[in-house]
Design an enzyme around this catalytic site. Structure first.
Site, PDB file in Angstrom:
ATOM      1  N   ARG A  58     -29.613   1.998  39.006  1.00  0.00           N
ATOM      2  CA  ARG A  58     -31.074   2.130  39.018  1.00  0.00           C
ATOM      3  C   ARG A  58     -31.687   2.154  37.632  1.00  0.00           C
ATOM      4  NH1 ARG A  58     -31.132   6.020  43.049  1.00  0.00           N
ATOM      5  NH2 ARG A  58     -28.923   5.652  42.919  1.00  0.00           N
ATOM      6  N   THR A  59     -31.041   2.798  36.675  1.00  0.00           N
ATOM      7  CA  THR A  59     -31.674   2.908  35.357  1.00  0.00           C
ATOM      8  C   THR A  59     -31.781   1.533  34.694  1.00  0.00           C
ATOM      9  OG1 THR A  59     -30.795   5.131  35.145  1.00  0.00           O
ATOM     10  CG2 THR A  59     -31.607   4.127  33.141  1.00  0.00           C
ATOM     11  N   LYS A  86     -12.960  -5.912  23.142  1.00  0.00           N
ATOM     12  CA  LYS A  86     -12.074  -6.532  22.155  1.00  0.00           C
ATOM     13  C   LYS A  86     -11.898  -5.641  20.938  1.00  0.00           C
ATOM     14  CE  LYS A  86     -13.710 -11.075  23.562  1.00  0.00           C
ATOM     15  NZ  LYS A  86     -14.683 -12.101  23.208  1.00  0.00           N
ATOM     16  N   ARG A 108     -27.335   2.983  26.903  1.00  0.00           N
ATOM     17  CA  ARG A 108     -26.599   4.045  27.613  1.00  0.00           C
ATOM     18  C   ARG A 108     -25.185   4.062  27.075  1.00  0.00           C
ATOM     19  NH1 ARG A 108     -26.448   5.346  33.935  1.00  0.00           N
ATOM     20  NH2 ARG A 108     -28.397   6.288  33.280  1.00  0.00           N
ATOM     21  N   HIS A 136     -31.131  12.452  28.866  1.00  0.00           N
ATOM     22  CA  HIS A 136     -31.535  11.281  29.654  1.00  0.00           C
ATOM     23  C   HIS A 136     -33.057  11.404  29.763  1.00  0.00           C
ATOM     24  CE1 HIS A 136     -31.592   8.046  32.392  1.00  0.00           C
ATOM     25  NE2 HIS A 136     -30.788   8.482  33.340  1.00  0.00           N
TER      26      HIS A 136
HETATM   27  N1  ASP Z   1     -28.096   8.706  37.061  1.00  0.00           N
HETATM   28  C1  ASP Z   1     -28.061   9.958  36.345  1.00  0.00           C
HETATM   29  C2  ASP Z   1     -27.368   9.818  35.012  1.00  0.00           C
HETATM   30  O1  ASP Z   1     -27.101   8.718  34.588  1.00  0.00           O
HETATM   31  C3  ASP Z   1     -27.510  11.057  37.159  1.00  0.00           C
HETATM   32  C4  ASP Z   1     -26.090  10.890  37.618  1.00  0.00           C
HETATM   33  O2  ASP Z   1     -25.404   9.953  37.243  1.00  0.00           O
HETATM   34  O3  ASP Z   1     -25.674  11.766  38.372  1.00  0.00           O
HETATM   35  O4  ASP Z   1     -27.108  10.803  34.361  1.00  0.00           O
END
Ligand code: ASP
Length: 314
Positions: A58-59, A86, A108, A136
Site C-alpha cells: 500500500r505505501t 549485486k 523505505r 513512518h
Molecule cells: N505497513 C506498516 C509499516 O510498514 C505497518 C506494518 O508493516 O505492520 O510499518
C-alpha cells in the site's frame, strides 16, 4: 510561519503548525481525489523515484498514485531490480540515482537511520516511507488526518495503541505526533512487546486490553511484526489473539463511538477479528488508505515548494 522542511524524515522534526499545514492541504487533496478529474499540477515537471528496499504494497502504491495525481514523472525501484543484490552499498545506489536528477526520493529501508543518511548525500527532497523500527511519518500523518476528520479534532482525545509496540515504527511516529497534539495516550500489549521507558514519556501502559481500552475514543491496532522478532516474544498466536486480539467483547470497553484503526497489512485472527475490521460502523481502515494518498500528495507538494524556492535562491 509555513512548512519549513527540506525533507520528511520523521515526525520528530515537525512542529505542530507544520503538521496542521500538511493535514489542511491533504483535506483539499481528498476533495480532488474524489472528483472526476483527479489531476493537479503541483509536481508537474518533477521526477519522483520510489526506492523500496523492503516489501510494500500500500505505501508504494500510495506514493506512486500521489505523485501521478500531481503530475510528477514517477519511477519505482524495487529491491529485486536494484544493484543492492549485486553488493552495491546504499549510498552508491543513492548517488547513482541522484545523478539522474530526481526531485523527490521516497525511501523505505529495513535499517533505522538509513533514510536520514541518504538524505545527507543527495540534493533533492527525501521522504521516509519507513525505516526499520524508527519512523513512518506519512503513516502517522494519514492516521492523524483520519482521526481529525472522524472525531472533528486532533487534541485531547484518549487513544489506545495496542499490540507489538516494540517493533513498530508506526507506533513510534504516532506516539510522537499524537503527543505533540496533546492527546492522552495509552499503550496496551504484553511486556515482551513493550519498550522500556514508555511511562516516562507520559503514556499509560496496560497489560490488559479491557482496562487499556476503557473509554477511549480511538483504538489503534498494530500488526504483530514477526519479521522483526527472533523468537520468544509471544507464547502462540492463538494465545496472543485470546489476550490481545481486538474482538467485539474487548471493543465494548471503549467509548460507544470509538473508531478502530489498523495500518495494514492485517493479520486477521491474530491482532484483530475479521468482523471488527470489516465493520463499517467502527473500522476506518479503508479511510486510512484513502487518506494516505492525500497526505502523500500534500507532503510532496509542500516539499516541492521548498525545493523550488531553494533552487531559485541558489
Ligand atoms: N505497513 C506498516 C509499516 O510498514 C505497518 C506494518 O508493516 O505492520 O510499518
Amino acid at each position: 510561519m509555513g512548512f519549513r522542511q527540506d525533507h520528511l524524515l520523521g515526525i520528530e522534526q515537525l512542529a505542530p503548525d507544520e503538521i496542521g499545514e500538511i493535514l489542511d492541504l491533504a483535506d483539499d487533496y481528498v476533495a480532488l481525489s474524489r472528483s472526476a478529474d483527479k489531476h493537479g499540477d503541483a509536481l508537474k515537471g518533477l521526477t519522483q523515484i520510489n526506492m523500496f528496499f523492503e516489501n510494500s504494497t500500500r505505501t508504494q502504491a500510495s506514493f506512486e498514485l500521489a505523485g501521478k495525481r500531481l503530475g510528477a514523472d514517477v519511477m519505482n525501484m524495487g529491491l529485486e531490480a536494484s544493484s543492492i543484490k549485486k553488493g552495491e552499498t546504499l549510498v552508491d545506489t543513492a548517488m547513482t540515482l541522484n545523478a539522474m536528477q530526481p526531485d523527490l526520493l521516497v525511501v523505505r529501508h529495513p535499517h533505522s537511520g538509513a533514510v536520514d543518511l541518504l538524505a545527507q548525500k543527495v540534493n533533492c527532497a527525501v521522504l521516509n516511507a519507513g525505516d526499520g523500527r524508527h519512523e513512518h511519518p506519512t503513516q502517522a500523518l494519514l492516521d492523524a488526518l483520519t482521526i481529525r476528520r472522524k472525531k472533528g479534532r486532533l487534541h485531547r482525545l484518549s487513544i489506545a495503541i495496542c499490540g507489538d509496540i516494540a517493533h513498530s515504527r508506526v507506533a513510534r511516529s504516532n506516539l510522537i505526533l499524537l503527543g505533540k497534539m496533546e492527546n492522552r495516550l495509552r499503550l496496551v500489549g504484553p511486556p515482551t512487546l513493550m519498550p522500556a521507558g514508555m511511562a516516562e514519556l507520559g503514556c499509560e501502559v496496560f497489560e490488559d486490553m479491557e482496562e487499556g481500552l476503557r473509554d477511549v475514543d480511538v483504538v489503534m491496532m498494530l500488526r504483530l511484526q514477526k519479521e522483526r522478532m527472533d523468537g520468544g516474544f509471544i507464547p502462540s498466536e492463538r494465545e496472543y489473539y485470546h489476550l490481545f486480539g481486538l474482538d467485539a467483547e474487548k471493543l465494548a470497553h471503549a467509548k460507544p463511538d470509538a473508531i478502530v484503526m489498523h495500518p495494514g497489512p492485517m493479520n486477521r485472527g491474530v491482532e484483530i477479528d475479521g468482523s471488527i475490521a470489516d465493520d463499517i460502523n467502527r473500522s476506518v481502515i479503508q479511510e486510512q488508505v484513502e487518506m494516505g494518498v492525500a497526505v502523500r500528495m500534500a507532503a510532496m507538494d509542500l516539499l516541492a515548494r521548498n525545493l523550488r524556492a531553494r533552487r531559485a535562491a541558489a
